[in-house]
Design a protein around this motif. Structure first.
Motif, short mmCIF file in Angstrom:
data_model
loop_
_atom_site.label_atom_id
_atom_site.label_comp_id
_atom_site.label_asym_id
_atom_site.label_seq_id
_atom_site.Cartn_x
_atom_site.Cartn_y
_atom_site.Cartn_z
N LEU A 126 0.84 -1.21 0.00
CA LEU A 126 0.00 0.00 0.00
C LEU A 126 0.87 1.24 0.00
CD1 LEU A 126 -2.61 -1.20 2.61
CD2 LEU A 126 -3.13 -0.64 0.24
N TYR A 170 -3.90 6.22 3.48
CA TYR A 170 -5.20 6.31 2.85
C TYR A 170 -5.49 7.80 2.68
CZ TYR A 170 -10.27 5.99 2.39
OH TYR A 170 -11.56 6.13 1.96
N LYS A 196 -18.75 1.40 2.99
CA LYS A 196 -17.29 1.23 2.94
C LYS A 196 -16.94 -0.18 3.41
CE LYS A 196 -13.13 3.41 4.98
NZ LYS A 196 -12.74 4.40 6.01
N VAL A 242 -10.97 3.10 -1.62
CA VAL A 242 -11.25 1.86 -0.88
C VAL A 242 -11.30 0.65 -1.81
CG1 VAL A 242 -13.04 0.67 0.46
CG2 VAL A 242 -12.33 2.99 1.09
N ASP A 261 -7.51 -0.14 -2.49
CA ASP A 261 -6.72 -0.55 -1.33
C ASP A 261 -7.17 -1.91 -0.79
OD1 ASP A 261 -5.48 1.85 -1.67
OD2 ASP A 261 -6.07 2.73 0.24
N THR A 262 -8.47 -2.17 -0.81
CA THR A 262 -8.93 -3.47 -0.29
C THR A 262 -8.51 -4.60 -1.22
OG1 THR A 262 -11.10 -3.08 -1.31
CG2 THR A 262 -10.86 -2.51 1.02
N ARG A 297 -4.25 0.52 9.68
CA ARG A 297 -4.50 0.67 8.25
C ARG A 297 -5.74 -0.10 7.82
NH1 ARG A 297 -2.03 2.86 3.35
NH2 ARG A 297 -3.89 2.82 2.11
N ARG A 298 -5.89 -1.28 8.34
CA ARG A 298 -7.07 -2.09 8.02
C ARG A 298 -8.33 -1.38 8.51
NH1 ARG A 298 -11.98 -4.23 9.09
NH2 ARG A 298 -12.29 -6.10 7.87
N CYS A 334 -8.85 1.78 9.15
CA CYS A 334 -9.16 3.01 8.42
C CYS A 334 -9.69 2.73 7.02
CB CYS A 334 -7.91 3.89 8.29
SG CYS A 334 -7.41 4.63 9.84
N THR A 335 -9.27 1.62 6.44
CA THR A 335 -9.63 1.35 5.04
C THR A 335 -10.93 0.57 4.91
OG1 THR A 335 -7.27 1.30 4.54
CG2 THR A 335 -8.75 0.39 2.87
N LYS A 336 -11.21 -0.32 5.86
CA LYS A 336 -12.37 -1.20 5.72
C LYS A 336 -13.45 -0.97 6.77
CE LYS A 336 -11.59 -5.50 4.20
NZ LYS A 336 -10.99 -6.85 4.05
#
Lengths: 412, 412
Positions: A11, A15, A109, A134, A137-138, B285-286, B288-290
């Motif tokens: 990554l 974010y 999200k 998102v 990144d996912t 990070r996880r 914040c992203t998911k």
């Protein structure tokens, strides 16, 4: 020796929105008196509509009595909410979606990220560029990409540019892709897919056994009745598409947390032995095992969106933000910017003056006008040289921000 | 051609609680007048404490005004809640946990499942047997196991039996394992790990570079002050353990949805190139992203747990359920059952009469006493011949259920 998921290390940077938060925080620390107006992250500002407030108060009062107390609810969501969604958002608009195809969650999200849990490895993923980060990144986290190059593009992802050169209508991929993310009304460009364009995508997906993840979080902002609000308005979509929605933007729920995913029963994916497996069944299993339902109080609030008063009040809320968008569009045009979106979406997308890099424009706007926007390059390489202004703010702040822009960019 | 995650196809039968729901639903349909008492799923029944109710009403009133409206919150949770947890649950008990190591979520079930996102493939996973099914099922979904055998045991998982033969204290594994799930007070057996036992586990984890996922969802039910409530009471635990907690059981939040995960900054996992990577950074990070934060209103309710009134009221709630557990224990003992747990945990674990298979006992209890419990075999092969009775119900229902048991199993 416990190992980590190495894919996380691919990554790039932070974010997007935390990075904006970091820069704004640093600016505010250095300039504590600067009256910053935030038109960056698409966060709502107006109070919850009264019908929703009342429903949530009532739900809490229920939780305060033994007779009306609700403990664990159905993981998939309460029928009172699933039924209301199915009827109002779909059946009344001639879309064939049944309540048990609707999975209530704590937000879109989460849904779009979590949905990858039920898909296999090795799927070729297509995203538009620019795109809501998102999605990308996912997929990086899930191992569906290689490393990023210098432009921040990940190896193996298929990027479909959306720029003024193609009028923000991404072309069909020239290779076979397995999963396609489409967002309409689009975040960040504010473009909306026409019925014809969406029909082409559904046909492509049928021909290639692809799955479309259709993000309709901004459906309520469509003012042009000829534009599709749901992918299920397109024939055959039930066989190829899931649709994600949210109460965040139309009902002011960014802090409340509620969304839903529609997973039609016709939709299948291939197991490695070639058999077709129902994605509805897989998602149901995932939802029951890794989720415990959205908050009862929040679901009661979401259901109030579908009451007569709730429909009227949320429509007013949407109209208020769309009037903001109209003001932003008009001002930017007047100042000579190339401007897109903002007519059926709460985002206005502009070209930076002289193709200034997006983050430079971000920094200048923050320093000179104390306005926070979102740099286009944060949404992908094709967003470089563009900038997003969100219409989510009070009228007062929008007017003040536009006055500052006029002062800064006056053309005379 | 979109492929699915084949690992889902290894999952045996339904998730335990939906299966119970199915059987109870069928019974109630056939016997609509039978007054069923549910002591199966560990779901709370008593109303939310007044301090929490008031805090949530206040939070909704804030959301109804523009000046006090809260949109997106920090993904990690609000400081007002993280600070209260750090102080009351940890620092006041001499555990070194800082607010920024606490990640607020919508529940412990989600956290324990989602945490696998940041771990690598190929880790050897150890679970106790019996065990909370979510630990197992989420590892199956993540591809950390092979297929199940006839007893429902998955290839590659290391099962650590917890039975009356070892006094429900699982032995250290006789092989190296990378990730260990421990739950104390234990669901389903009601056993609690001693300080000495937990110290052994922390030492094992340090020696083997393993990670312990410590589930302390029932910590508030410990009445014996000599027992550890947090793994961070054990020296060295910050280097090897994450801890999961929930407001579901101590504060009646099963329908509200709030929990948290503690991820200490010392904790690392190995990247494939051998470098140590901070799990705190990966989880952040996880998250914040998911995830987009727990509902503001719910977080305000959770924070009220830590007010003076909230502490007193939640303690009363816990004592009420523990008195239930005591009544269940006493009744079962009187009836000649072998009984475990229920002294520092809200679950009573019993041996079925004549080692009757757990699901048979489930069906008999439902048919004859209209009581729903949870079959021990639903928690793993070593749970066969055991049965869980939950203390989560009103005193009236507990007394009525015990009267029915006395009638059914009277020994004279």
């Amino acid at each position: 020796m416990a190992t980590i998921n190495d894919h996380f290390l691919k990554l790039t940077a932070g974010y997007l929105f935390p990075e904006i938060g970091r820069r704004v925080g640093a600016f505010q620390k250095a300039n504590p008196d600067a009256p910053v107006i935030k038109l960056g992250i698409g966060d709502v500002t107006e109070p919850l509509p009264p019908a929703i407030v009342q429903a949530m108060h009532d739900a809490i009062d229920e939780q305060a009595t033994r007779d009306q107390f609700h403990g664990y609810g159905p993981e998939q969501g309460y029928d009172f909410l699933r039924n209301a969604i199915a009827k109002t958002d779909y059946q009344d608009r001639n879309c064939n979606v049944s309540p048990d195809e609707i999975f209530i969650s704590d937000g879109a999200k989460c849904d779009t990220g979590n949905f990858l849990d039920i898909l296999g490895k090795g799927n070729v993923i297509a995203v538009t560029d620019p795109v809501y980060p998102v999605y990308v990144d996912t997929n990086v986290m899930a191992g569906n990409t290689g490393p990023a190059n210098e432009q921040g593009e990940y190896e193996g992802l298929v990027y479909l540019p959306m720029t003024d050169e193609n009028n923000f209508a991404p072309s069909l991929p020239d290779q076979k892709v397995d999963v396609i993310y489409l967002c309409s009304p689009n975040n960040p460009t504010g473009a909306v897919m026409s019925r014809e364009a969406l029909t082409q995508w559904v046909q492509y997906a049928k021909q290639n056994n692809s799955i479309i993840l259709f993000d309709a979080a901004y459906a309520a902002f469509i003012t042009d009745d000829s534009l599709p609000r749901s992918i299920y308005e397109i024939e055959g979509a039930r066989e190829v598409a899931i649709e994600s929605r949210s109460f965040s933007k139309n009902a002011g729920f960014t802090g409340m947390r509620c969304g839903f995913l529609v997973v039609p029963k016709e939709l299948t994916g291939k197991a490695s032995d070639g058999t077709d497996v129902s994605l509805h069944q897989l998602w149901n299993r995932r939802h029951c095992t890794k989720f415990n339902g959205a908050s009862y109080v929040v679901q009661r609030g979401a259901a109030a969106v579908y009451s007569k008063a709730g429909q009227q009040q949320t429509r007013q809320l949407v109209e208020c933000y769309m009037e903001n968008a109209s003001i932003v569009r008009a001002t930017l045009k007047e100042l000579g910017f190339a401007v897109y979106g903002g007519e059926n979406a709460p985002y206005v997308w502009l070209k930076t003056p002289d193709r200034l890099p997006s983050w430079d424009f971000f920094d200048q706007l923050l320093a000179n006008c104390h306005i926070v926007g979102t740099p286009g390059s944060g949404f992908g390489a094709s967003g470089e040289g563009y900038f997003r202004i969100s219409a989510f703010n009070s009228r007062e702040n929008i007017n003040e921000a536009m006055a500052r822009l006029k002062k800064q960019f006056k053309t005379v």
